[in-house]
Motif scaffolding. Structure first.
Motif, PDB file in Angstrom:
ATOM      1  N   TYR A   1       0.842  -1.197   0.000  1.00  0.00           N
ATOM      2  CA  TYR A   1       0.000   0.000   0.000  1.00  0.00           C
ATOM      3  C   TYR A   1       0.877   1.246   0.000  1.00  0.00           C
ATOM      4  N   VAL A   2       0.463   2.228  -0.802  1.00  0.00           N
ATOM      5  CA  VAL A   2       1.187   3.501  -0.842  1.00  0.00           C
ATOM      6  C   VAL A   2       0.208   4.607  -0.450  1.00  0.00           C
ATOM      7  N   ILE A   3       0.582   5.362   0.585  1.00  0.00           N
ATOM      8  CA  ILE A   3      -0.244   6.488   1.028  1.00  0.00           C
ATOM      9  C   ILE A   3       0.520   7.762   0.695  1.00  0.00           C
ATOM     10  N   VAL A   4      -0.141   8.674  -0.007  1.00  0.00           N
ATOM     11  CA  VAL A   4       0.514   9.931  -0.382  1.00  0.00           C
ATOM     12  C   VAL A   4      -0.017  11.040   0.515  1.00  0.00           C
TER      13      VAL A   4
ATOM     14  N   ASP B   1       3.948  -4.448   2.441  1.00  0.00           N
ATOM     15  CA  ASP B   1       4.667  -3.202   2.731  1.00  0.00           C
ATOM     16  C   ASP B   1       3.697  -2.030   2.757  1.00  0.00           C
ATOM     17  N   ILE B   2       3.916  -1.134   3.706  1.00  0.00           N
ATOM     18  CA  ILE B   2       3.104   0.079   3.788  1.00  0.00           C
ATOM     19  C   ILE B   2       4.058   1.261   3.618  1.00  0.00           C
ATOM     20  N   HIS B   3       3.814   2.059   2.585  1.00  0.00           N
ATOM     21  CA  HIS B   3       4.683   3.208   2.291  1.00  0.00           C
ATOM     22  C   HIS B   3       3.900   4.504   2.523  1.00  0.00           C
ATOM     23  N   LEU B   4       4.523   5.454   3.195  1.00  0.00           N
ATOM     24  CA  LEU B   4       3.920   6.775   3.382  1.00  0.00           C
ATOM     25  C   LEU B   4       4.855   7.800   2.751  1.00  0.00           C
ATOM     26  N   ILE B   5       4.333   8.555   1.799  1.00  0.00           N
ATOM     27  CA  ILE B   5       5.175   9.505   1.056  1.00  0.00           C
ATOM     28  C   ILE B   5       4.785  10.933   1.427  1.00  0.00           C
TER      29      ILE B   5
ATOM     30  N   VAL C   1       4.186   3.264  -8.953  1.00  0.00           N
ATOM     31  CA  VAL C   1       4.256   4.641  -8.453  1.00  0.00           C
ATOM     32  C   VAL C   1       5.668   5.134  -8.734  1.00  0.00           C
ATOM     33  N   THR C   2       5.779   6.240  -9.464  1.00  0.00           N
ATOM     34  CA  THR C   2       7.105   6.802  -9.745  1.00  0.00           C
ATOM     35  C   THR C   2       7.283   8.079  -8.937  1.00  0.00           C
ATOM     36  N   LEU C   3       8.377   8.143  -8.182  1.00  0.00           N
ATOM     37  CA  LEU C   3       8.653   9.333  -7.376  1.00  0.00           C
ATOM     38  C   LEU C   3       9.543  10.297  -8.151  1.00  0.00           C
ATOM     39  N   ASP C   4       9.589  11.542  -7.692  1.00  0.00           N
ATOM     40  CA  ASP C   4      10.389  12.553  -8.412  1.00  0.00           C
ATOM     41  C   ASP C   4      11.887  12.258  -8.334  1.00  0.00           C
ATOM     42  N   THR C   5      12.268  11.322  -7.460  1.00  0.00           N
ATOM     43  CA  THR C   5      13.683  10.954  -7.341  1.00  0.00           C
ATOM     44  C   THR C   5      14.037   9.819  -8.309  1.00  0.00           C
ATOM     45  N   GLY C   6      13.005   9.328  -9.033  1.00  0.00           N
ATOM     46  CA  GLY C   6      13.245   8.208  -9.950  1.00  0.00           C
ATOM     47  C   GLY C   6      12.950   6.861  -9.302  1.00  0.00           C
ATOM     48  N   GLU C   7      12.779   6.848  -7.974  1.00  0.00           N
ATOM     49  CA  GLU C   7      12.477   5.582  -7.290  1.00  0.00           C
ATOM     50  C   GLU C   7      11.067   5.123  -7.664  1.00  0.00           C
ATOM     51  N   THR C   8      10.845   3.818  -7.660  1.00  0.00           N
ATOM     52  CA  THR C   8       9.505   3.315  -7.994  1.00  0.00           C
ATOM     53  C   THR C   8       9.018   2.341  -6.926  1.00  0.00           C
ATOM     54  N   LEU C   9       7.701   2.316  -6.757  1.00  0.00           N
ATOM     55  CA  LEU C   9       7.047   1.378  -5.842  1.00  0.00           C
ATOM     56  C   LEU C   9       5.927   0.703  -6.616  1.00  0.00           C
ATOM     57  N   ILE C  10       5.658  -0.550  -6.267  1.00  0.00           N
ATOM     58  CA  ILE C  10       4.606  -1.288  -6.965  1.00  0.00           C
ATOM     59  C   ILE C  10       3.402  -1.432  -6.045  1.00  0.00           C
ATOM     60  N   THR C  11       2.249  -0.991  -6.493  1.00  0.00           N
ATOM     61  CA  THR C  11       1.036  -1.215  -5.697  1.00  0.00           C
ATOM     62  C   THR C  11      -0.205  -1.102  -6.568  1.00  0.00           C
TER      63      THR C  11
END
Length: 444
Positions: free
Chosen positions: A167-170, A204-208, A251-261
């Motif tokens: 899960y990705v929480i923005v 995985d739980i991601h908070l951005i 999910v693509t971040l401005d740093t180029g990192e990616t997350l799958i959800t």
């Protein structure tokens, strides 16, 4: 639609309130004993206690225990009229509001339409993310979470499995922090019992958060402690990152990192929800309405705005008051007094915000609170803050039955480490993978 809505004319000033959130409800209540006709228009027939939406989304409380019908709230108020309708246009010259059920005339108009999720123009994000602004959103998220795990049972491919279990929480405000904490509690105590075949170490739980700290607007102690609590709970917190894009899977971040959800929860930005017909000059950045110190919309004598939609620009609040329940409630109350002053020819009183502080809960026995009592500041984190958070939210829930149900739910989940509302109801869900993405058909 040109016909008038059937609301009898009482020969009294008519105060038309658009929106039954905290601000609209408070204003309508404050006009209870005043010789006016109060008309409330809302697209739902109930008031939603928004601070607990995240608990509905994570199966902590029942959906109907955080909503309360308007007609029941104002049962004994004879000057109150409610109409369920969508407001489409305001004809300010003729003092008429166009709605989905017809025209409604007004003498005084109050915009209390609240805020809506702000996706900063990202259409794809708007389509694929789940917001957290309404009961529908909360139920959509609950269904999605539970369906993800039902589906995960049938999948062998690791990447597919991860996309369903992660899960990705923005957004690192109160909603984002509270959701992340609640999801981590589900992961630890509840889901492993329900889905024994799944390995929850994989969840995985991601908070951005775009800025350098969580809970912007709260004290440094609160934001540091919230970060520590979340990290203790095993949440991956990404600070100083922005989400650049999301295609429903990556999910693509401005740093180029990616997350799958498969599930991206949007708790990042909100903007006001203005209605067509208000002159452009009165609408500020973030779609909030510019109001003076009496909550009057600039450019109008008889139109007011309160709550999230209102931006009262002062030295102390250069961007308007925070979009929270407290300013909304206080503005509703103050405007009630000022309308009485208008009717009786007395001078208006300027609105001053009594900041009682703010708080956020991160999970069982853990919360952060910055309180202001009699102008003194008190900061507390941990168990005491959690008790204060519980108490304040409980007494704020509308309706005795609702308070009772929420209390029982909370006590039950506290002592049993269980949430009893794990129901997939209706068909509100997002991002359900198409059949082809499942690596094999289930053979039962």
């Amino acid at each position: 639609m040109s016909h008038h809505t059937r609301i009898e004319h009482l020969g009294k000033p008519r105060v038309l309130i658009i929106g039954g959130g905290f601000a609209g409800i408070e204003l309508a209540k404050s006009l209870r004993d005043v010789d006016v006709q109060v008309v409330l228009v809302d697209r739902q027939n109930y008031h939603t206690f928004q601070p607990l939406l995240y608990q509905v989304a994570t199966a902590g409380v029942e959906a109907d225990s955080i909503i309360h019908p308007f007609r029941k709230i104002f049962n004994g108020q004879d000057n109150f009229y409610f109409r369920m309708a969508e407001v489409e246009f305001i004809d300010t010259a003729n003092r008429v509001v166009e709605t989905s059920i017809g025209l409604i005339e007004y003498d005084y108009l109050v915009m209390a339409t609240g805020a809506t999720s702000n996706f900063f123009g990202d259409r794809a994000m708007e389509e694929k993310a789940i917001s957290m602004k309404s009961l529908d959103d909360a139920l959509t998220l609950r269904n999605t979470i539970l369906k993800n795990f039902e589906q995960a049972l049938q999948i062998e491919d690791d990447e597919q499995l991860n996309s369903l279990m992660d899960y990705v929480i923005v957004g690192g405000g109160a909603t984002g922090v509270e959701l992340a904490g609640a999801l981590s509690e589900l992961r630890k105590h509840v889901l492993p019992k329900d889905y024994r075949e799944l390995n929850f170490k994989e969840m995985d739980i991601h908070l951005i958060q775009s800025g350098p700290a969580l809970l912007k607007g709260m004290s440094a102690e609160a934001s540091e402690k919230a970060l520590k609590f979340l990290e203790d709970f095993g949440v991956n917190v990404w600070l100083n990152r922005r989400v650049k894009s999301y295609d429903g899977c990556t999910v693509t971040l401005d740093t180029g990192e990616t997350l799958i959800t498969r599930t991206l929860i949007w708790a990042a930005g909100v903007s006001g929800a203005p209605i067509k017909g208000i002159q452009k000059e009165s609408i500020l950045r973030g779609d909030r309405l510019k109001v003076d110190i009496y909550n009057r919309v600039s450019g109008y004598d008889n139109i007011f705005a309160i709550g999230d939609i209102a931006a009262m620009i002062t030295e102390e609040y250069p961007f308007g008051h925070p979009m929270l329940a407290q300013p909304a409630i206080q503005q509703g109350e103050q405007l009630g007094k000022n309308l009485c002053n208008i009717f009786s020819g007395k001078p208006l009183e300027a609105f001053t915000y009594d900041d009682k502080g703010s708080m956020a809960t991160v999970g069982r026995n853990r919360a952060v609170a910055d309180l202001k009592i009699f102008k003194k500041e008190y900061k507390t984190q941990g168990f005491l803050a959690w008790l204060i958070w519980m108490f304040i939210h409980l007494i704020s829930v509308v309706g005795f039955r609702n308070r009772l149900v929420v209390t029982v739910n909370w006590l039950w989940s506290y002592f049993t480490y269980d949430t009893g509302n794990r129901l997939i109801v209706g068909n509100k869900q997002e991002n359900i993978p198409v059949e082809e993405t499942i690596s094999h058909k289930a053979v039962v």
